[in-house]
Scaffold this active site. Structure first.
Site, PDB file in Angstrom:
ATOM      1  CB  SER A  63     -34.301  15.134 -22.296  1.00 55.22           C
ATOM      2  OG  SER A  63     -34.515  16.350 -21.007  1.00 55.22           O
ATOM      3  CE  LYS A  66     -32.333  16.086 -19.911  1.00 55.54           C
ATOM      4  NZ  LYS A  66     -33.445  15.993 -18.958  1.00 55.54           N
ATOM      5  CE1 TYR A 190     -30.472  20.587 -19.602  1.00 51.21           C
ATOM      6  CE2 TYR A 190     -32.130  22.068 -19.147  1.00 51.21           C
ATOM      7  CZ  TYR A 190     -31.663  20.725 -19.106  1.00 51.21           C
ATOM      8  OH  TYR A 190     -32.444  19.923 -18.826  1.00 51.21           O
ATOM      9  CE1 TYR A 241     -36.345  12.889 -17.761  1.00 50.16           C
ATOM     10  CE2 TYR A 241     -37.807  12.644 -19.643  1.00 50.16           C
ATOM     11  CZ  TYR A 241     -36.996  13.180 -18.959  1.00 50.16           C
ATOM     12  OH  TYR A 241     -36.225  14.096 -20.025  1.00 50.16           O
ATOM     13  CB  VAL A 259     -40.866  17.647 -23.724  1.00 49.61           C
ATOM     14  CG1 VAL A 259     -40.243  17.744 -21.805  1.00 49.61           C
ATOM     15  CG2 VAL A 259     -39.358  18.619 -23.900  1.00 49.61           C
TER      16      VAL A 259
END
Length: 309
Positions: A63, A66, A190, A241, A259
């Site tokens: 992530s 992103k 993705y 998050y 992660v």
């Protein structure tokens, strides 16, 4: 204490910690990574690099990608993106579908999985996934000054075979017309984006434009100064998050976790930092990576909440 001594001290301390978190197991390829790995790299605004531990070992950035995908999407459609993705902390797990149901297919921010899938839809831009992924890789090659950055195809395949919740998120948003391309193509983009491998050194180099108000060290402009500040703001408020508030409280600088155990952290005007430790805490963020960044902030006094020198 010099920055070189600070990094060495942090690496030495991290090596003594027995509870290293839990390696992500829901992506089978990530479960194979040894939990005792730790790397750290800092690139300062004046171009110096400080590394420690496994700083040149490659890992799946997951992530953290992103941040770069968001930068590309904003370059394509600008602020129109915010009609399809929000800018607020989610307060929920990174792969939650509950909030998406309540808010009629509009993800809360671009750093949760649903928001990143919409960003991937934008970056796909009517092409095949290989075109969008090629663009992402070329972008990272430019940012880091390193053409060796590549995708781990085994990790991408592992994500594709187990990504049922992401499939549900994408189909739910497709029902609200917030995913406009075929779901399999969007998720192909993705999953491959998340499977990009980088080292701490490469990642810290790639993040320099966010440290330098949107500029590349070669003098070119990656994004406007205002956009760089806004990406940093999203990293601070949404980058970890439902633990983003705690990270801001403990560390006080913008950061984006993945992660795979990596974290990219930015001290505007001062440093781009990457840490990697694959063991995760209960929120899915690198347990010892967070500890290392907290120690770095304490040793250096770096914080977006501190007055300028």
């Amino acid at each position: 204490m010099t920055l070189h001594e600070t990094v060495a001290a942090i690496v030495a301390h991290i090596a003594t910690i027995e509870d290293r978190g839990t390696v992500a197991s829901y992506i089978p390829e990530l479960a194979k990574v040894e939990a005792d790995r730790f790397g750290m790299a800092i690139v300062t605004a004046d171009g110096e690099t400080f590394i420690g531990g496994d700083a040149d070992a490659s890992f799946s950035i997951q992530s953290v990608s992103k941040v770069f995908a968001l930068t590309l999407a904003l370059g394509k459609i600008g602020d129109q993106l915010w009609e399809r993705v929000g800018r607020e902390p989610s307060g929920n797990a990174f792969n939650s579908i509950v909030q998406l149901e309540q808010e009629r297919g509009i993800p809360r921010n671009p750093f949760i999985n649903a928001g990143a899938i919409v960003v991937a839809d934008v970056n796909l831009g009517g092409h095949q996934p290989r075109v969008a992924i090629g663009e992402m890789l070329r972008f990272l090659h430019y940012l880091a000054g390193d053409d060796a950055i590549a995708i781990n195809e085994a990790v991408a395949a592992s994500e594709t075979s187990t990504g049922f919740r992401n499939l549900a998120l994408a189909n739910y948003m497709r029902a609200f017309d917030n995913v406009r391309h075929p779901v399999d193509l969007v998720l192909g983009t993705y999953f491959h984006q998340c499977a990009i491998e980088m080292s701490c050194r490469q990642l810290a180099l790639a993040g320099r434009y966010l440290m330098l108000d949107g500029r590349h060290p070669d003098g070119g402009r990656v994004v406007s100064a205002a956009r760089a500040r806004r990406i940093n703001a999203l990293m601070l408020t949404c980058g970890h998050y439902d633990a983003s508030g705690d990270f801001a409280f403990r560390v006080g600088i913008p950061g984006k976790s993945g992660v795979g155990g990596g974290i990219l952290a930015i001290v505007p005007g001062r440093a781009s930092i990457a840490v990697w430790s694959p063991g995760l805490n209960e929120n899915g963020n690198s347990k010892l990576g967070t500890v290392a960044l907290e120690e770095l902030a304490r040793h250096t006094g770096w914080s977006v909440f501190s007055p300028p020198d």
